[in-house]
Design a protein around this motif. Sequence first.
Motif, short mmCIF file in Angstrom:
data_model
loop_
_atom_site.label_atom_id
_atom_site.label_comp_id
_atom_site.label_asym_id
_atom_site.label_seq_id
_atom_site.Cartn_x
_atom_site.Cartn_y
_atom_site.Cartn_z
N GLY A 148 38.33 46.83 40.28
CA GLY A 148 38.89 45.52 40.01
C GLY A 148 40.10 45.50 39.11
N ASP A 188 40.31 48.77 43.84
CA ASP A 188 38.95 48.30 44.13
C ASP A 188 38.12 49.43 44.70
OD1 ASP A 188 38.75 45.28 43.73
OD2 ASP A 188 40.56 45.42 44.95
N GLY A 212 35.83 45.00 46.46
CA GLY A 212 35.27 44.07 45.49
C GLY A 212 33.78 44.32 45.29
N ARG A 216 33.04 40.17 47.12
CA ARG A 216 33.54 41.14 48.09
C ARG A 216 34.41 40.46 49.15
NH1 ARG A 216 27.97 44.29 49.39
NH2 ARG A 216 27.26 42.13 49.26
#
Length: 384
Positions: free
Chosen positions: A175, A203, A254, A259
């Motif tokens: 992230g 990610d 994610g 996600r």
Amino acid sequence: MKRKFSPSRARYIVSYVVFVFFGFLSTLTSWALAQSGQRMVLTFRTQGATKVISPYGPAGVSVKAEGYAYLIPGSQGKFTGTGDIYVTMDFDYKKTGTFSISQLKGEGPLEVVGETEGKYLRFYFKHQNIPCKGEIVVNAPAPMGTVKEPYEDNFDPHVVAPGENPGAKIELKDGATSTFSYGPKSFGGGVQIMSWRTDFTLDGAELWRVAIEGEEIDTTQSPIRNKKLQNKSKELPIAMQYEWKLIGEFALIGKGSARQYYEGQVFSANINPVILFDHWDLYRVEKMERSDDWDQEDLAGQPLGGKVSGSTVQLKWPEFDALERYVCIPKKSYLGKVPHRPNFESREFIGYISREKLPLVDGQVVTGGQSDWLKYKITLTKLD
């Protein structure tokens, strides 16, 4: 001589140990994603402008690009990655009406090299020539008139993340985001980079496999009708059963309910059409071969779209027309010589499986269908 161990010194040592421990823990946490071997994806959007000084006056190029690269951790803190970049280039020049250059578009492979620096990843994009294509339009006097010629220029993704030092940096955690910008910067030949800005995101990527087995029966075709048939109805029903086996793979980025669907592809496809007919003693059924006949290999390798909503994913399978043309020829002389020509099709299967919202649970099985003519089983497997 023994040094007195004072309470203040004790507090300092404890504080130092705590600082070192939690500093190490922070670094370890940042490394967790990489050391676990989980695949990461580096996505980016970039925008820049260059200027060229020539005897004919200044001209510029505005560039926008976006793309991704999957990163793989190696030994001694090294990283490598491969992906794709998509580029558009717009020219800024003195407009005379004599000629114009269209927007250039291109796409190509991307290679990333990186190494860890504490809790950060420093990286750069390798030099590469990404061909961007458009056209030049020349408005000449008669009789030549307007002439259009193909035009191509190359884009080097190295300018997005240069290799000095290397030039871009992002925190090594799921992230993480960062912005890398520079300019102005001059090169030889009168070329200047006026400005450049890139937004990066890192990610963790989940890889999933979806396997589908099912069938669709096409009973929409007219039966064979012949007044000389010896049954009461004077008809012989004929249908087609399509047996489907599909495997797709897709990636999410994610975590949890945040996600997002990233990309997917049809890995393999097997479609087996089976004639449903009980009167082979009366009619011979043959497939009509044509040059434009479908091939299941046309489906394999196609993009697999999708959308994540909460803890479910809805996959958008590519449209595919499995049209089958047949001719039914009488085998008995008393039935005459008039053939029957049914055209079968699997029209609904792709649509039905594309409507399903699949829970993102490893080993999840979803079944569905319609009456007795369409059924399927969908199995999800988490690969990484």
